[in-house]
Write a protein that holds these residues in place. Structure first.
Motif, PDB file in Angstrom:
ATOM      1  N   ARG A   1      -2.296   6.582  -8.540  1.00 33.14           N
ATOM      2  CA  ARG A   1      -3.134   5.382  -8.435  1.00 33.14           C
ATOM      3  C   ARG A   1      -3.850   5.074  -9.739  1.00 33.14           C
TER       4      ARG A   1
ATOM      5  N   ASN B   1       1.345   2.431  -3.832  1.00 29.80           N
ATOM      6  CA  ASN B   1       0.380   3.351  -4.464  1.00 29.80           C
ATOM      7  C   ASN B   1      -0.108   4.413  -3.476  1.00 29.80           C
TER       8      ASN B   1
ATOM      9  N   LYS C   1       0.816  -1.222   0.000  1.00 27.66           N
ATOM     10  CA  LYS C   1       0.000   0.000   0.000  1.00 27.66           C
ATOM     11  C   LYS C   1       0.846   1.267   0.000  1.00 27.66           C
TER      12      LYS C   1
ATOM     13  N   TYR D   1      -4.953  -2.052  -9.229  1.00 29.68           N
ATOM     14  CA  TYR D   1      -4.960  -2.447  -7.827  1.00 29.68           C
ATOM     15  C   TYR D   1      -6.085  -3.447  -7.604  1.00 29.68           C
TER      16      TYR D   1
ATOM     17  N   LEU E   1      -1.494   4.426  -0.611  1.00 28.71           N
ATOM     18  CA  LEU E   1      -2.659   4.329   0.272  1.00 28.71           C
ATOM     19  C   LEU E   1      -2.159   4.478   1.702  1.00 28.71           C
TER      20      LEU E   1
END
Lengths: 518, 320
Positions: free
Chosen positions: B74, B48, B45, B79, B50
């Motif tokens: 993203r 990207n 994560k 994903y 997050l």
């Protein structure tokens, strides 16, 4: 089915008024609901983003819900006066909690993998909120709106106490006037409205999310139009009157005033407890009161002279069930001692002490009895228990205390007070049912509210208060086995009042002058 | 292609990811393997964004991801997550078309792209486009999730337990389909899993993590024949034989197999086939085979005992 026929007659006769009240009721509910959605939903969304604020915001909105509705309405008068604005604000505050809470929960409960994949696919915060979280939370948010709608339909009936109209006018008017068809004409549509809102929102709640989005949008827009329509300024008369429901409906109240003087005021219906407050706050200019009311002096009010004698004077006396007199004749003997002892000035002075000097009704009653040498220490509690009731204004509280002191001083019985009963009908039914044994009542109220005679009988009795009192006493004994004790002495009559400075300014001394000033 | 340097993530006093570094080459499939809590998902994560790292850098094609707008970043990375995370209020078509809509492609282009990818994923457009996720089976939902991740043709895809929500049978099927897809084969991918078999099936290389640190990074063969430490050895212990068969090909053991007695007898098997597949085929057919390679013209005896013997010799050879 005599009652059913009466109900149907009433509804047919009053269909215009009923329709008006239903529209007002829907208006109050929808507008407050609309405001609650417009403010509550963003607030609910906001607190999902700032968790620290969440418990705080939900706590505060919960507090609004715990405030008794009538008290909340009372708080609104100094802020917004009377009429629909304060009622809408109060209803809005009630509707806030379910909407804020459900919005918060609805968004919180959106599956975290769904929001994660929304972010993962490259949506911005705002896109995740509008494309994913809000649509998925909509059924829960609708649940909150549904709860709020049902609460508001119920609470909106109380709005009639502060002049906002709605179905409460029939309900509380009916209670005050002992008019069951009238109560039902308000209560049944109110219940149906609640069911209708609940049912139709339940149907919407089950719609698929994509359709629900459209429905929500259409509802918001139409509510916005309704709000604008409701608040569109209307031409207002210079003087506004605030009358309590009983005065509005009683034949010897406003209807008689209209007939005798041709008076046609812009009126709003206000609860008796809030009427003086509304006058004091300049929300209304004329109210209906009692000639002996202590607030006349306390609030510097001017009683308008009833120059055409439209308000008949009435006696005040203790109402007592016949079986009590038979069982405890000494109670009657004790109360008879008060007969003719209280004159107009004495009663007004006592009301003033309670209303303005904030003395307790019991102290005022004790002081008065001491002056007349009628006061005696309590004899003991060996006898039975007598229950005395009173309506919800000072004079009744004082008289109930006085009855209690006389009984306890002159008989071995113990007295329990049940003060502040909501109105004539509640007091009278309590007396009839044996919940209370005695309460102070006015002969005119007994005639107009309980006996409800034909116009012919009323004409026969008009102008002769002795004759009227006898008629009422006889009818009560025959019909209900309830007796009127000899009158206490003072006369009580309806009176119209205005704030002294305004009345002086406009040069209004009598009801005729009020009429000509319009 | 992807370069992770001294990546670190701290939660309170805990080092969830502890200064790890690795590279992923173009078109390579790297698997992040480990038990739950080892830091593999956190690492994924952070790529990207997050999750924001505490320190360290991540570069994709030479660009530091922390210098890019997270939303734009993203949109360039596919994903896929364990519970798929399809939008339940969107149809299959709308789910797959989410990113094209965000990128404001025109309508015919979106529809065309959706139809193409659905066809590839064996979800006929006419049958499935207007269905909602709740109307699909787990495997179909997983394919829609893949479609959503692949539609904008990202060079990189990140997958977090992509087959985790499926039952074992469906899981194997969907995984095989997935590995054979041309779209997948030409992508650079980082896949998180806790399943060793799955890791060795998907990954060109495996990055095995524990307590925020990389224990070993390498190919299946390296794991089996040169485990970095006892922890790694212990972790793969129960799967040793399976992994061996999966990671070795006929090519690896060809020199240890006896020569065929008769030429061109039995079935021709490509030498790049894993031993697992060879044995699997023989179990169902029950006959001897000849390994055949057109280029080198090699004929070898292939049966259970010859393969097992050859493996034993290969192992001795490796350790010696």
């Amino acid at each position: 089915m005599d009652n059913l026929q009466l109900f149907i007659d009433f509804v047919t006769l009053q269909s215009d008024k009923l329709l008006e009240q239903i529209i007002e009721h829907i208006g109050l509910t929808l507008i407050s609901l609309f405001l609650a959605v417009v403010i509550g939903a963003p607030l609910g969304i906001f607190i999902t983003r700032t968790k620290k604020a969440a418990s705080w915001v939900i706590g505060v909105t919960s507090v609004f819900q715990t405030i008794p509705s009538i008290a909340l309405l009372g708080f609104m008068i100094p802020l917004l006066g009377i009429g629909s604005e304060p009622a809408i604000l109060a209803l809005f505050l009630y509707a806030l909690l379910p909407i804020v809470r459900n919005t918060f929960i609805g968004i919180e409960e959106v599956d975290s993998t769904i929001t994660e994949s929304a972010f993962g696919v490259g949506m911005s915060q705002f896109q995740v909120l509008t494309k994913v979280e809000i649509p998925l939370a909509l059924p829960v948010i609708f649940g909150g709106i549904r709860t709020a709608a049902v609460i508001n339909v119920g609470v909106a009936t109380l709005a009639s106490y502060i002049g906002a109209g709605g179905l409460g006018e029939f309900i509380f008017g009916g209670i005050a006037l002992n008019n069951t068809p009238m109560i039902l004409a308000g209560a049944i549509p109110a219940a149906l409205l609640a069911l209708f809102f609940d049912g139709s929102l339940a149907v919407l709640q089950r719609l698929p999310v994509q359709k629900l989005k459209w429905v929500a949008g259409i509802m918001l827009i139409s509510c916005a139009f309704a709000t604008a329509y409701y608040f569109w300024p209307v031409q207002q008369q210079r003087l506004k009157a605030g009358f309590e429901p009983e005065f509005m409906g009683r034949k010897d109240g406003y209807p008689n005033l209209k007939q005798v003087y041709g008076l046609d005021l812009k009126t709003v219906i206000v609860g008796p407890a809030l009427m003086y407050k509304a006058l004091d706050e300049h929300e209304v200019d004329v109210i209906s009161g009692y000639s002996t009311d202590g607030r006349i002096k306390a609030m510097n009010l001017r009683v308008l002279e009833d120059d055409l004698e439209s308000f008949p004077p009435y006696f005040v006396s203790a109402l007592i069930r016949s079986d009590i007199i038979t069982a405890y004749p000494e109670v009657k003997t004790a109360l008879d001692m008060l007969s003719g002892k209280i004159d107009d000035a004495a009663m007004t002075a006592m009301n003033y002490q309670v209303d303005f000097e904030k003395k307790s009704p019991r102290d005022v009653a004790t002081a008065f009895l001491k002056r007349l040498n009628l006061y005696k220490m309590q004899q003991g509690t060996s006898g039975s228990t007598i229950t005395i009731g009173s309506k919800i204004f000072s004079e009744q509280y004082i008289l109930a205390e006085m009855f209690s002191l006389m009984i306890e001083g002159n008989t071995p019985h113990k007295v329990i007070l049940k003060n502040g009963l909501g109105g004539t009908k509640i007091c009278f039914n309590a007396l009839l049912a044996g919940e209370i044994d005695i309460y102070p009542e006015y002969s005119g109220t007994g005639l107009q509210v309980i006996i409800q005679p034909t116009d012919y009988v009323v004409k026969q009795l008009q102008g002769d208060k002795e004759k009227l009192f006898k008629y009422v006493a006889n009818q009560f004994k025959l019909k209900y086995q309830i007796e009127w004790l000899p009158p206490l002495g003072f006369n009580n009559t309806y009176a119209l009042m205005m704030r002294e400075p305004q009345a002086a300014n406009l040069g209004i001394n009598s009801i005729s002058e009020l009429k000509s000033s319009l | 292609m992807i370069k992770v340097e001294k990546l670190h993530k701290q939660y309170g006093g805990l080092n969830a990811v502890n200064h790890i570094s690795f590279h992923v080459a173009e078109r390579e499939k790297l698997v992040l393997l480990g038990t739950s809590g080892c830091g593999k998902t956190t690492t994924l994560k952070m790529i990207n964004r997050l999750i924001e790292p505490t320190s360290g850098t991540i570069e994709i094609n030479g660009k530091n991801v922390n210098h890019l707008n997270p939303t734009d970043l993203r949109r360039q990375i596919g994903y896929v997550i364990q519970n798929i995370g399809l939008f339940p209020h969107y149809t299959v078509e709308e789910n797959i078309a989410v990113l094209p809509h965000l990128l404001q492609w025109n309508k015919p282009k979106i529809k065309n792209a959706v139809a193409t990818i659905m066809e590839r994923l064996q979800l006929p457009y006419d049958l499935y486009a207007n269905k909602y996720p709740a109307q699909l089976s787990g495997g179909q939902q997983q394919r829609v999730g893949l479609g959503r991740a692949l539609i904008a043709e990202p060079a990189v895809i990140l997958m977090d337990e992509p087959f985790g929500a499926l039952d074992p049978v469906t899981r194997a099927t969907v995984r095989n389909e997935f590995l054979q897809m041309e779209e997948i084969q030409k992508k650079t991918a980082i896949v998180v899993t806790h399943d060793i078999q799955e890791a060795f099936e998907i990954g060109d290389r495996i990055c095995f993590m524990d307590q925020g640190k990389i224990q070993q990074i390498g190919t299946a063969k390296e794991f089996i024949f040169h485990p970095a430490n006892d922890f790694v050895r212990d972790f793969i212990k129960d799967q040793q034989f399976y992994l061996l068969l999966k990671s070795l090909t006929l090519n690896d053991i060809i020199h240890f197999l006896p020569q065929a007695i008769k030429k061109d007898e039995g079935m021709v098997i490509p030498l790049t086939e894993s031993l697992y597949h060879v044995l699997d085929k023989m179990t169902s057919r029950g006959e001897d085979h000849t390994g055949w390679d057109t280029k080198n013209r090699i004929n070898r005896q292939i049966n259970f005992s010859s393969i097992l013997g050859a493996i034993a010799q290969f192992k001795t050879h490796q350790s010696g």
